[in-house]
Design a protein around this motif. Structure first.
Motif, mmCIF file in Angstrom:
data_model
loop_
_atom_site.group_PDB
_atom_site.id
_atom_site.type_symbol
_atom_site.label_atom_id
_atom_site.label_comp_id
_atom_site.label_asym_id
_atom_site.label_seq_id
_atom_site.Cartn_x
_atom_site.Cartn_y
_atom_site.Cartn_z
ATOM 1 N N GLN A 1 0.795 -1.226 0.000
ATOM 2 C CA GLN A 1 0.000 0.000 0.000
ATOM 3 C C GLN A 1 0.834 1.285 0.000
ATOM 4 N N TRP A 2 2.084 1.236 0.406
ATOM 5 C CA TRP A 2 2.955 2.409 0.321
ATOM 6 C C TRP A 2 2.992 2.938 -1.112
ATOM 7 N N GLU A 3 2.954 2.021 -2.072
ATOM 8 C CA GLU A 3 3.023 2.393 -3.488
ATOM 9 C C GLU A 3 1.860 3.298 -3.888
ATOM 10 N N PHE A 4 0.717 3.143 -3.237
ATOM 11 C CA PHE A 4 -0.427 4.001 -3.545
ATOM 12 C C PHE A 4 -0.372 5.305 -2.760
ATOM 13 N N PHE A 5 -0.128 5.207 -1.488
ATOM 14 C CA PHE A 5 -0.234 6.378 -0.629
ATOM 15 C C PHE A 5 0.996 7.278 -0.634
ATOM 16 N N SER A 6 2.168 6.746 -0.970
ATOM 17 C CA SER A 6 3.388 7.524 -0.774
ATOM 18 C C SER A 6 4.320 7.653 -1.973
ATOM 19 N N HIS A 7 4.166 6.860 -3.003
ATOM 20 C CA HIS A 7 5.122 6.911 -4.119
ATOM 21 C C HIS A 7 4.784 8.098 -5.023
ATOM 22 N N PRO A 8 5.629 9.141 -5.029
ATOM 23 C CA PRO A 8 5.293 10.371 -5.760
ATOM 24 C C PRO A 8 5.162 10.197 -7.273
ATOM 25 N N ALA A 9 5.953 9.334 -7.882
ATOM 26 C CA ALA A 9 5.918 9.197 -9.342
ATOM 27 C C ALA A 9 4.640 8.509 -9.831
ATOM 28 N N LYS A 10 3.924 7.847 -8.941
ATOM 29 C CA LYS A 10 2.726 7.104 -9.347
ATOM 30 C C LYS A 10 1.438 7.910 -9.178
ATOM 31 N N GLN A 11 1.517 9.005 -8.445
ATOM 32 C CA GLN A 11 0.313 9.792 -8.173
ATOM 33 C C GLN A 11 -0.374 10.328 -9.431
ATOM 34 N N LEU B 1 6.401 3.388 -15.827
ATOM 35 C CA LEU B 1 7.358 3.129 -14.748
ATOM 36 C C LEU B 1 7.891 1.705 -14.729
ATOM 37 N N CYS B 2 7.799 1.016 -15.850
ATOM 38 C CA CYS B 2 8.401 -0.311 -15.947
ATOM 39 C C CYS B 2 9.589 -0.199 -16.884
#
Length: 154
Positions: free
Chosen positions: A20-30, A68-69
Motif C-alpha cells: 500500500q505504500w506504493e499508492f499512498f506515498s510513491h510520488p511518481a505514481k500519483q 514506470l516499468c
C-alpha cells in the motif's frame, strides 16, 4: 505460475496490504491515480479479480503501455544497479537466495491497467531478478474501471 531457467521462480498472488505504500506515498505514481480517478478502495475491490499473467521484458503488456516499468538493460543499470544501497541490497539478497537454493517462491509484481494504459504498481526488483536470469516473470494484472474525467462514474 512457474518461471524456469537453470533456476526457477514460482510466482504467487501478492498481498496488496504489503504494497500500500506504493499508492499512498510513491510520488511518481500519483499522476496515474489522479488521471484515472483511482482511489485505494477501487484498487482493493479490483485486486480480487486480478490474475497471473506472463510478462516478458517489454514496455507493454497485452499491447498496453506500462508506465514506470523500465525494461531495458540501461534502465536496470540506472534504476537498480546504481540505486541507493538499501534498494539494491534487497535485490542482492533475493539473487543470492535464488542462486543458493536454485528456486524461490515470490509474490508477483503488480500491474494496474486502466483505460489504454497501465502502471507497474510494485515489484520492479522481482521483475529484474527473473529477467536477469533469463526467465519470464508473472505479474498480478489488475484491470480497473475508468473513474477519471469523462468516465461513467462521474
Amino acid at each position: 505460475m512457474l518461471s524456469r531457467s537453470t533456476l526457477a521462480i514460482s510466482w504467487e498472488r501478492p498481498d496488496l496490504a504489503e504494497e500500500q505504500w506504493e499508492f499512498f506515498s510513491h510520488p511518481a505514481k500519483q499522476p496515474f491515480y489522479l488521471r484515472h480517478g483511482i482511489g485505494w478502495e477501487q484498487i482493493r475491490s479490483a485486486f480480487e479479480l486480478g490474475r497471473l499473467e506472463p510478462y516478458p521484458r517489454a514496455d507493454r503488456i497485452a499491447g498496453v503501455p506500462v508506465a514506470l516499468c523500465y525494461h531495458r538493460y540501461e534502465d536496470y543499470a540506472r534504476y537498480l544497479a546504481k540505486a541507493k544501497r538499501g534498494y539494491r541490497l534487497n535485490y542482492a539478497r533475493m539473487e543470492t537466495e535464488l542462486q543458493r537454493l536454485g528456486s524461490l517462491t515470490l509474490p508477483a509484481a503488480i500491474i494496474l491497467r486502466c483505460g489504454g494504459e497501465a502502471l507497474l504498481f510494485s515489484g520492479y526488483r522481482r521483475l529484474w531478478l527473473a529477467w536477469n536470469h533469463g526467465m519470464v516473470p508473472a505479474v498480478w494484472l489488475v484491470t480497473l474501471p475508468e473513474f477519471g474525467p469523462g468516465s461513467a462514474e462521474e
